[in-house]
Design an enzyme around this catalytic site. Sequence first.
Site, short mmCIF file in Angstrom:
data_model
loop_
_atom_site.label_atom_id
_atom_site.label_comp_id
_atom_site.label_asym_id
_atom_site.label_seq_id
_atom_site.Cartn_x
_atom_site.Cartn_y
_atom_site.Cartn_z
N CYS A 8 27.01 27.69 52.78
CA CYS A 8 25.79 28.51 52.60
C CYS A 8 25.23 28.29 51.20
O CYS A 8 24.01 28.19 51.01
CB CYS A 8 26.09 29.98 52.82
SG CYS A 8 26.17 30.48 54.55
N ASP A 31 30.11 13.88 52.49
CA ASP A 31 31.37 14.59 52.32
C ASP A 31 31.97 14.25 50.95
O ASP A 31 31.95 13.10 50.51
CB ASP A 31 32.35 14.20 53.45
CG ASP A 31 33.54 15.14 53.53
OD1 ASP A 31 33.60 15.91 54.52
OD2 ASP A 31 34.40 15.11 52.63
N HIS A 47 24.25 30.63 58.79
CA HIS A 47 25.71 30.66 58.89
C HIS A 47 26.18 30.89 60.32
O HIS A 47 25.84 31.89 60.95
CB HIS A 47 26.28 31.76 57.99
CG HIS A 47 27.77 31.76 57.94
ND1 HIS A 47 28.48 30.92 57.09
CD2 HIS A 47 28.70 32.43 58.65
CE1 HIS A 47 29.77 31.11 57.26
NE2 HIS A 47 29.94 32.02 58.22
N ASN A 87 35.77 20.32 63.51
CA ASN A 87 37.06 20.99 63.52
C ASN A 87 36.83 22.48 63.69
O ASN A 87 35.90 23.04 63.09
CB ASN A 87 37.81 20.72 62.22
CG ASN A 87 38.17 19.26 62.05
OD1 ASN A 87 38.44 18.57 63.02
ND2 ASN A 87 38.15 18.79 60.80
N GLY A 93 42.15 22.42 62.38
CA GLY A 93 42.07 21.81 61.06
C GLY A 93 40.82 22.16 60.27
O GLY A 93 40.47 21.48 59.31
N THR A 95 38.69 23.75 57.53
CA THR A 95 38.96 24.29 56.20
C THR A 95 37.75 25.03 55.62
O THR A 95 37.92 25.89 54.76
CB THR A 95 39.40 23.19 55.22
OG1 THR A 95 38.36 22.21 55.12
CG2 THR A 95 40.69 22.53 55.68
N HIS A 98 32.12 27.34 58.04
CA HIS A 98 30.68 27.29 58.34
C HIS A 98 30.55 26.07 59.23
O HIS A 98 30.95 24.96 58.81
CB HIS A 98 29.89 27.15 57.03
CG HIS A 98 28.41 27.07 57.17
ND1 HIS A 98 27.55 27.88 56.44
CD2 HIS A 98 27.61 26.27 57.93
CE1 HIS A 98 26.30 27.58 56.75
NE2 HIS A 98 26.31 26.59 57.65
N HIS A 100 30.13 22.79 60.94
CA HIS A 100 29.67 21.50 60.41
C HIS A 100 30.15 20.39 61.31
O HIS A 100 31.22 20.47 61.91
CB HIS A 100 30.13 21.28 58.97
CG HIS A 100 31.61 21.43 58.77
ND1 HIS A 100 32.22 22.66 58.67
CD2 HIS A 100 32.61 20.50 58.64
CE1 HIS A 100 33.53 22.49 58.49
NE2 HIS A 100 33.80 21.18 58.48
N HIS A 102 31.07 16.42 61.31
CA HIS A 102 31.35 15.22 60.52
C HIS A 102 30.72 14.04 61.25
O HIS A 102 31.05 13.77 62.42
CB HIS A 102 32.87 14.97 60.45
CG HIS A 102 33.65 16.04 59.74
ND1 HIS A 102 34.10 15.89 58.45
CD2 HIS A 102 34.08 17.26 60.14
CE1 HIS A 102 34.78 16.97 58.08
NE2 HIS A 102 34.78 17.81 59.09
P1 DGP Z 1 36.82 20.65 57.79
O1 DGP Z 1 38.23 20.30 57.51
O2 DGP Z 1 36.36 20.15 59.14
O3 DGP Z 1 36.54 22.12 57.59
O4 DGP Z 1 35.98 19.82 56.74
C1 DGP Z 1 35.48 20.30 55.54
C2 DGP Z 1 34.95 19.12 54.80
O5 DGP Z 1 34.12 19.60 53.77
C3 DGP Z 1 36.00 18.24 54.16
O6 DGP Z 1 35.92 16.93 54.71
C4 DGP Z 1 35.66 18.23 52.68
C5 DGP Z 1 34.26 18.75 52.66
N1 DGP Z 1 33.91 19.58 51.52
C6 DGP Z 1 34.56 20.70 51.10
N2 DGP Z 1 33.94 21.21 50.03
C7 DGP Z 1 32.87 20.40 49.78
C8 DGP Z 1 31.84 20.43 48.79
O7 DGP Z 1 31.77 21.31 47.93
N3 DGP Z 1 30.92 19.42 48.84
C9 DGP Z 1 30.97 18.45 49.81
N4 DGP Z 1 30.01 17.51 49.76
N5 DGP Z 1 31.93 18.40 50.75
C10 DGP Z 1 32.86 19.37 50.73
#
Ligand code: DGP
Length: 114
Positions: A8, A31, A47, A87, A93, A95, A98, A100, A102
């Site tokens: 967010c 990423d 969100h 995920n 998995g 983390t 919000h 998203h 990939h």
């Molecule tokens: P997931 O494990 O599916 O929740 O992926 C979260 C992804 O978000 C992980 O591949 C790393 C990425 N990520 C986490 N924090 C940040 C950030 O502050 N900036 C960017 N560009 N990516 C982030």
Amino acid sequence: MSTNCIFCKIAAGEIPSDKVYEDEYVLAFRDISPQAPVHILVIPKTHIASAAEVSAENAELVAACFAAIAKIAVAEGLGKGFRVITNCGEEGGQTVHHLHFHLLGGRHLGANLL
Ligand code: DGP
């Protein structure tokens, strides 16, 4: 906007990101820890915690994410193919809580999902 949600904050411009696409509903950025030559995160600006929270009421935002993915894939030269992953939850998995997607590509990703 959800308090303390990093995506967010990225969507609001409060945290910088390497933005590759934006429209009224969607933001996409690279990423921070890429797993492939192209690794982009596509998020709804609104969100939604995860895929488990998708419903008829917010499905248009998910559709907007996928419309953006198709455009970004062209812009990133992924004409040979790409992979989209979301995920969901602890065992999935996830983390960042919000929703998203990939978007991965730029090399042969293989047939295995895991
Ligand atoms: P997931 O494990 O599916 O929740 O992926 C979260 C992804 O978000 C992980 O591949 C790393 C990425 N990520 C986490 N924090 C940040 C950030 O502050 N900036 C960017 N560009 N990516 C982030």
